[in-house]
Design a protein around this motif. Structure first.
Motif, PDB file in Angstrom:
ATOM      1  N   SER A  73       0.821  -1.215   0.000  1.00 57.00           N
ATOM      2  CA  SER A  73       0.000   0.000   0.000  1.00 57.00           C
ATOM      3  C   SER A  73       0.851   1.260   0.000  1.00 57.00           C
ATOM      4  CB  SER A  73      -0.937  -0.009   1.219  1.00 57.00           C
ATOM      5  OG  SER A  73      -0.195  -0.169   2.424  1.00 57.00           O
ATOM      6  N   GLY A  74       2.040   1.199  -0.598  1.00 54.40           N
ATOM      7  CA  GLY A  74       2.953   2.339  -0.594  1.00 54.40           C
ATOM      8  C   GLY A  74       2.644   3.407  -1.618  1.00 54.40           C
ATOM      9  N   PHE A  75       1.754   3.128  -2.562  1.00 48.67           N
ATOM     10  CA  PHE A  75       1.379   4.125  -3.560  1.00 48.67           C
ATOM     11  C   PHE A  75       0.226   4.982  -3.039  1.00 48.67           C
ATOM     12  CE2 PHE A  75       2.780   0.382  -6.076  1.00 48.67           C
ATOM     13  CZ  PHE A  75       3.949   0.936  -6.594  1.00 48.67           C
ATOM     14  N   LYS A  76       0.146   6.197  -3.489  1.00 48.17           N
ATOM     15  CA  LYS A  76      -0.955   7.068  -3.109  1.00 48.17           C
ATOM     16  C   LYS A  76      -2.247   6.581  -3.773  1.00 48.17           C
ATOM     17  CE  LYS A  76      -2.493  11.870  -3.009  1.00 48.17           C
ATOM     18  NZ  LYS A  76      -2.206  13.284  -3.398  1.00 48.17           N
ATOM     19  N   ASN A  77      -3.259   6.367  -2.953  1.00 47.01           N
ATOM     20  CA  ASN A  77      -4.597   5.963  -3.405  1.00 47.01           C
ATOM     21  C   ASN A  77      -4.627   4.585  -4.066  1.00 47.01           C
ATOM     22  OD1 ASN A  77      -5.509   8.539  -2.625  1.00 47.01           O
ATOM     23  ND2 ASN A  77      -5.099   9.379  -4.665  1.00 47.01           N
ATOM     24  N   ASN A  97     -15.157 -27.737  -5.013  1.00 46.95           N
ATOM     25  CA  ASN A  97     -14.400 -28.639  -5.869  1.00 46.95           C
ATOM     26  C   ASN A  97     -13.395 -27.856  -6.707  1.00 46.95           C
ATOM     27  OD1 ASN A  97     -13.818 -31.224  -6.787  1.00 46.95           O
ATOM     28  ND2 ASN A  97     -15.153 -31.016  -8.558  1.00 46.95           N
ATOM     29  N   GLN A  98     -12.807 -26.824  -6.090  1.00 46.27           N
ATOM     30  CA  GLN A  98     -11.884 -25.938  -6.797  1.00 46.27           C
ATOM     31  C   GLN A  98     -10.527 -25.988  -6.102  1.00 46.27           C
ATOM     32  OE1 GLN A  98     -13.197 -21.859  -6.984  1.00 46.27           O
ATOM     33  NE2 GLN A  98     -12.149 -21.490  -8.909  1.00 46.27           N
ATOM     34  N   GLY A  99      -9.506 -26.372  -6.820  1.00 49.57           N
ATOM     35  CA  GLY A  99      -8.190 -26.579  -6.236  1.00 49.57           C
ATOM     36  C   GLY A  99      -7.379 -25.305  -6.111  1.00 49.57           C
ATOM     37  N   LEU A 100      -6.066 -25.462  -6.018  1.00 51.53           N
ATOM     38  CA  LEU A 100      -5.143 -24.346  -5.845  1.00 51.53           C
ATOM     39  C   LEU A 100      -5.242 -23.378  -7.014  1.00 51.53           C
ATOM     40  CD1 LEU A 100      -1.523 -24.525  -4.590  1.00 51.53           C
ATOM     41  CD2 LEU A 100      -1.968 -23.405  -6.788  1.00 51.53           C
ATOM     42  N   ARG A 101      -5.183 -22.093  -6.699  1.00 52.51           N
ATOM     43  CA  ARG A 101      -5.199 -21.061  -7.730  1.00 52.51           C
ATOM     44  C   ARG A 101      -4.564 -19.793  -7.177  1.00 52.51           C
ATOM     45  NH1 ARG A 101      -9.648 -22.014  -5.107  1.00 52.51           N
ATOM     46  NH2 ARG A 101     -11.127 -20.400  -4.504  1.00 52.51           N
ATOM     47  N   THR A 102      -3.902 -19.054  -8.036  1.00 57.64           N
ATOM     48  CA  THR A 102      -3.302 -17.784  -7.650  1.00 57.64           C
ATOM     49  C   THR A 102      -4.259 -16.649  -7.980  1.00 57.64           C
ATOM     50  OG1 THR A 102      -2.217 -17.589  -9.801  1.00 57.64           O
ATOM     51  CG2 THR A 102      -0.979 -18.663  -8.025  1.00 57.64           C
ATOM     52  N   PHE A 103      -4.056 -15.503  -7.343  1.00 60.57           N
ATOM     53  CA  PHE A 103      -4.888 -14.340  -7.642  1.00 60.57           C
ATOM     54  C   PHE A 103      -4.047 -13.073  -7.554  1.00 60.57           C
ATOM     55  CE2 PHE A 103      -5.141 -14.885  -3.069  1.00 60.57           C
ATOM     56  CZ  PHE A 103      -5.112 -13.592  -2.552  1.00 60.57           C
ATOM     57  N   LEU A 104      -4.479 -12.069  -8.278  1.00 66.48           N
ATOM     58  CA  LEU A 104      -3.800 -10.771  -8.306  1.00 66.48           C
ATOM     59  C   LEU A 104      -4.863  -9.691  -8.433  1.00 66.48           C
ATOM     60  CD1 LEU A 104      -1.051  -9.254  -8.443  1.00 66.48           C
ATOM     61  CD2 LEU A 104      -1.237  -9.388 -10.942  1.00 66.48           C
ATOM     62  N   GLY A 105      -4.718  -8.625  -7.620  1.00 67.85           N
ATOM     63  CA  GLY A 105      -5.732  -7.585  -7.641  1.00 67.85           C
ATOM     64  C   GLY A 105      -5.173  -6.215  -7.320  1.00 67.85           C
ATOM     65  N   VAL A 106      -6.003  -5.207  -7.543  1.00 66.27           N
ATOM     66  CA  VAL A 106      -5.635  -3.825  -7.269  1.00 66.27           C
ATOM     67  C   VAL A 106      -6.842  -3.094  -6.690  1.00 66.27           C
ATOM     68  CG1 VAL A 106      -6.202  -3.108  -9.635  1.00 66.27           C
ATOM     69  CG2 VAL A 106      -4.665  -1.707  -8.246  1.00 66.27           C
ATOM     70  N   ARG A 107      -6.580  -2.238  -5.695  1.00 61.85           N
ATOM     71  CA  ARG A 107      -7.620  -1.397  -5.096  1.00 61.85           C
ATOM     72  C   ARG A 107      -7.238   0.063  -5.271  1.00 61.85           C
ATOM     73  NH1 ARG A 107      -6.903  -5.139  -0.698  1.00 61.85           N
ATOM     74  NH2 ARG A 107      -8.536  -6.728  -0.747  1.00 61.85           N
ATOM     75  N   VAL A 108      -8.218   0.869  -5.637  1.00 62.70           N
ATOM     76  CA  VAL A 108      -8.033   2.309  -5.779  1.00 62.70           C
ATOM     77  C   VAL A 108      -9.031   3.008  -4.869  1.00 62.70           C
ATOM     78  CG1 VAL A 108      -8.101   4.277  -7.352  1.00 62.70           C
ATOM     79  CG2 VAL A 108      -7.247   2.062  -8.163  1.00 62.70           C
ATOM     80  N   THR A 109      -8.540   3.942  -4.061  1.00 62.86           N
ATOM     81  CA  THR A 109      -9.412   4.687  -3.154  1.00 62.86           C
ATOM     82  C   THR A 109      -9.074   6.165  -3.255  1.00 62.86           C
ATOM     83  OG1 THR A 109      -9.443   2.807  -1.630  1.00 62.86           O
ATOM     84  CG2 THR A 109     -10.227   4.923  -0.795  1.00 62.86           C
ATOM     85  N   ILE A 110     -10.049   6.963  -3.654  1.00 62.96           N
ATOM     86  CA  ILE A 110      -9.880   8.416  -3.773  1.00 62.96           C
ATOM     87  C   ILE A 110     -10.886   9.080  -2.852  1.00 62.96           C
ATOM     88  CG2 ILE A 110      -9.927  10.401  -5.318  1.00 62.96           C
ATOM     89  CD1 ILE A 110      -9.298   8.481  -7.619  1.00 62.96           C
ATOM     90  N   ARG A 111     -10.392   9.890  -1.914  1.00 62.34           N
ATOM     91  CA  ARG A 111     -11.276  10.524  -0.943  1.00 62.34           C
ATOM     92  C   ARG A 111     -11.448  11.998  -1.252  1.00 62.34           C
ATOM     93  NH1 ARG A 111     -12.457   7.210   3.197  1.00 62.34           N
ATOM     94  NH2 ARG A 111     -11.220   5.286   3.305  1.00 62.34           N
TER      95      ARG A 111
END
Length: 762
Positions: free
Chosen positions: A681-685, A748-762
């Protein structure tokens, strides 16, 4: 005369000077350079307190001199305690930096008593979970997110279409009431199909009450309730987005936008879109391992600004879902035919709910919800079309009279249900939609016996247009042993009116015949619950919270589906006897000042039924004897990197096998789903996160010869029956089975990787 005047002026000057020496404490509450809005700032054990404004600022004045403890708390953040030694006339500036927390919050809750009260002050034990807790294991729906809550288990009911419900303390999904902002919005059909469409990004908190709450909420709140509280528009960020994808091809998108509609209203809009279209068959049974889905949910909430801060909010949600599972080569041209088997479900649903405080001096609140649910489903050649409409209105009066805190209310609920099954067929064979009116009256009195002792008495009367009079009393007692120890005892009754075909998914899938041996009567329950809560604060700034509960629930008229008497039938009847759910539950929250946070829980369940004709205890299918959950988080010092390790573990369950020749296990093994995530979370927003789900790559089929019975003959074209209509063993069918997808207890779902991004602007 002149001396008298001078003396009077001198006294007045001294008085004015003393009044001018008002002690003031002010400052700001922030978290990582972000202002915290509506954080609670209070002087411990006093009447002095306030909340922060939109800039995170607070102001307390007219404080007497002395030594105090300033307590700052906010939902999703670790509580802060600051010692103060105030002198007369002093002005003290305090800036507070809060740390995000996934521990159960001590903020305001509403579910236990239907009025706002701090969690520790509530005589009814309420568990509260913030968005920070659910972000430890990102999921596309609230249904999946609840898998890491102790004593709460999302249960899959079908291997093919992957629909499910929520179990609390070992009780089936229909015993759990789901609410949005306190309104019973999810019920009946939606208990099975509607939980997937609630946008996670718009959730402020989730409150869970375990045990009957029928005295306030009526039917369905027998085993407990889950209240999903959505964000206030004024609290939400201007723009928020959360997008993640997995290596299996799942894509989930949450978007939130806050706008001002002039000076009179704040508007929050949310959109959730989930897409999964990857046909995977790793167990080689010719059926999809995971149901394909295409879902969109739109949510909008309006908060209107009125005189005297009176409440007026209005919210609406629309949910559309297209899901199917089955033959790996199926497409829509086969829908309803006998060439390729699939279960295809179209769900079309809208909801409207709101709260309006009437313009009177007395606090009168009117709340309502309306929903319309259309279901178009095909299970092979079985067509299921249904429509459910529910309208609910409630008027409450909240009044404090000395030591009594009264809540008096009246409610009216109307349910319309129609489908193409025997559930809505009259004795003459004509279609007859189910229409039920349910007016009710309830009263609750919370009595402050002393500073440390509270007593809550409640009673509800409902008149069901089919089942007539229903009375549900309630009793609660709370003892504040001291600031860090609370003991609660709750007892009450519950009732549930059964809508079989809207709740029992197994009645529609596979080839089993549904048999009703009698007219089903309402179920009733009697419950007692003992809860102990203890908090530890350490000089180092570390924090430990422990919570333990013991419960006992006794059921009469319980309806338990019988899968075992005849493998070709599901037999329903009221139990001629009684059923019991009892057990122990423990939760622990630990936060160390070195950045390590641990939340762990365990539940031990003893659930059984007993027929008056026998002395044996029957344990229901798909009910674990024990369960455990955990969440371990660590923030690396000097960085913006967090590590989260979450998981659950379940004890053995009895499974629905199909007769003596069925080679599949009658009991499940001990199984566990574990996940790991790292976020930056080192980036702004901006926040980036990724990890691995199901680290152990565990699936239920690895230890079984097959999961779905006769998956290559789903229309039972190659089975042989004897003169009595019973299936007999053959070379092609050595286990004498018919097609059945009901042998399911885990994803019935085995191992899987995931990647995501969150953006928050106040």
């Amino acid at each position: 005369m002149m001396r008298s005047i001078l003396f009077t002026l001198l006294l007045a000057g001294v008085f004015v000077n003393l009044r001018a020496q008002t002690t003031v404490v002010h400052g700001t509450v922030r978290s990582e350079e972000k202002a915290l809005v509506f954080a609670t700032v209070a002087i411990s054990n006093s009447r002095y307190g306030t909340t922060t404004d939109p800039e995170g600022k607070f102001y307390l004045d007219k404080l007497p001199a002395g030594k105090y403890n300033l307590v700052i708390s906010a939902l999703g953040y670790a509580q802060k305690n600051i010692p103060l030694n105030l002198k007369n006339g002093q002005t003290l500036h305090v800036d507070v930096e809060m740390k995000e927390s996934h521990a159960m919050a001590d903020e305001v809750v509403v579910s236990g008593t239907m009025k706002e009260i701090t969690r520790l002050a509530s005589p009814v034990p309420v568990e509260v979970y913030s968005p920070a807790f659910f972000r430890k294991n990102p999921t596309p729906s609230i249904f999946d997110a609840l898998q890491n809550v102790n004593g709460v288990r999302p249960q899959l009911n079908c291997n093919v279409c992957n629909t499910g419900d929520i179990h609390i303390n070992g009780l089936e999904g229909p015993y759990t009431m789901i609410l949005i902002d306190g309104m019973p919005i999810v019920s009946g059909l939606s208990s099975v199909y509607g939980l997937s469409g609630i946008p996670n990004a718009l959730i402020e908190r989730v409150e869970i009450v375990k045990g009957p709450a029928s005295s306030l909420y009526g039917s369905e709140a027998v085993g407990g309730l889950i209240n999903i509280i959505t964000k206030r528009p004024q609290n939400a960020p201007s723009v928020s987005a959360d997008v993640f994808s997995t290596s299996w091809g799942e894509l989930n998108t949450d978007l939130g936008i806050k706008l001002k509609a002039g000076k009179k209203a704040d508007v929050l809009t949310g959109i959730n879109y989930f897409k999964y279209s990857n046909r995977i068959d790793k167990n080689n049974d010719n059926f999809t391992d995971v149901t394909l889905q295409d879902r969109i949910s739109l949510f909008q909430k309006w908060n209107f600004n009125r005189k005297n801060k009176r409440v007026f909010s209005l919210a609406g949600r629309y949910n559309y879902e297209d899901r199917w599972g089955g033959d790996i080569s199926w497409d829509r041209s086969y829908r309803g035919g006998e060439t390729r088997y699939a279960e295809s479900i179209y769900t079309n649903r809208w909801e409207l709910l709101g709260s309006y405080q009437l313009p009177f001096k007395e606090p009168l609140m009117f709340a309502f919800s309306v929903n319309d649910h259309k279901q178009n489903s095909v299970y092979g050649t079985t067509i299921y079309g249904a429509r459910q409409q529910i309208a609910f209105g409630q008027l409450t009066w909240d009044k404090k009279i000395e030591e009594h805190d009264l809540l008096i209310g009246t409610a009216l609920r109307y349910t319309f249900y129609d489908d193409n099954t025997p559930a809505t067929v009259s004795l003459g064979g004509q279609n007859k939609a189910d229409k039920v009116w349910l007016p009710g009256l309830f009263v609750q009195d919370e009595i402050a016996l002393s500073k440390s002792h509270k007593l809550l008495l409640g009673m509800r009367y409902d008149y069901n247009s089919v089942h007539r009079h229903i009375l549900t009393p309630r009793f609660a007692y709370k003892w504040n042993i001291n600031d860090h120890n609370v003991l609660r005892f709750n007892a009450g009754t519950g009732f549930r009116v059964v809508s079989l075909f809207t709740e029992e998914h197994a009645a529609l899938t596979g080839s089993r015949e549904v048999v009703l041996t009698q007219k089903l009567e309402p179920e009733r329950s009697y419950n007692a619950n003992l809860n102990y809560h203890r908090k530890f604060y350490f000089m180092s700034g570390s924090f430990l919270s422990m919570d333990a509960s013991a419960w006992y629930t006794h059921f009469t008229n319980q309806i338990i589906p019988d899968y075992l008497t005849d493998p070709d039938k599901i037999i329903y009847s009221n139990l001629d006897g009684y059923a019991v759910s009892r057990g122990l539950s423990m939760n622990m929250d630990l936060e160390l000042n070195n950045g390590l946070k641990v939340m762990a829980g365990a539940s031990f369940l003893d659930v059984y039924s007993k027929n008056n004709q026998t002395s044996f205890k029957n344990r229901p299918l798909l009910t674990e004897k024990w369960t455990g959950t955990w969440s371990i988080s660590y923030k690396f010092p000097g960085t913006q990197v967090n590590l989260d390790y979450t998981g659950n573990v379940y004890g053995s369950m009895q499974l629905p096998v199909l007769g003596d020749l069925d080679p599949r296990s009658e009991k499940s093994p001990v199984w566990s789903l574990q996940n790991i995530q790292m976020n930056y979370s080192g980036f702004k927003n901006l926040e980036i996160y990724g990890g691995v789900k199901n680290l152990l790559n565990w699936t239920p089929g690895k230890s079984e010869p097959f999961i779905i019975a006769r998956s290559r003959d789903p229309f039972d074209q190659n089975i042989v029956k004897n003169a009595q209509g019973q299936v007999i063993p053959t070379t092609d069918n050595p286990y004498a089975m018919t097609f059945d997808p009901g042998y399911v207890y885990a994803p019935n779902q085995g191992l899987r990787t995931f990647l995501g991004v969150r953006v928050t602007i106040r």
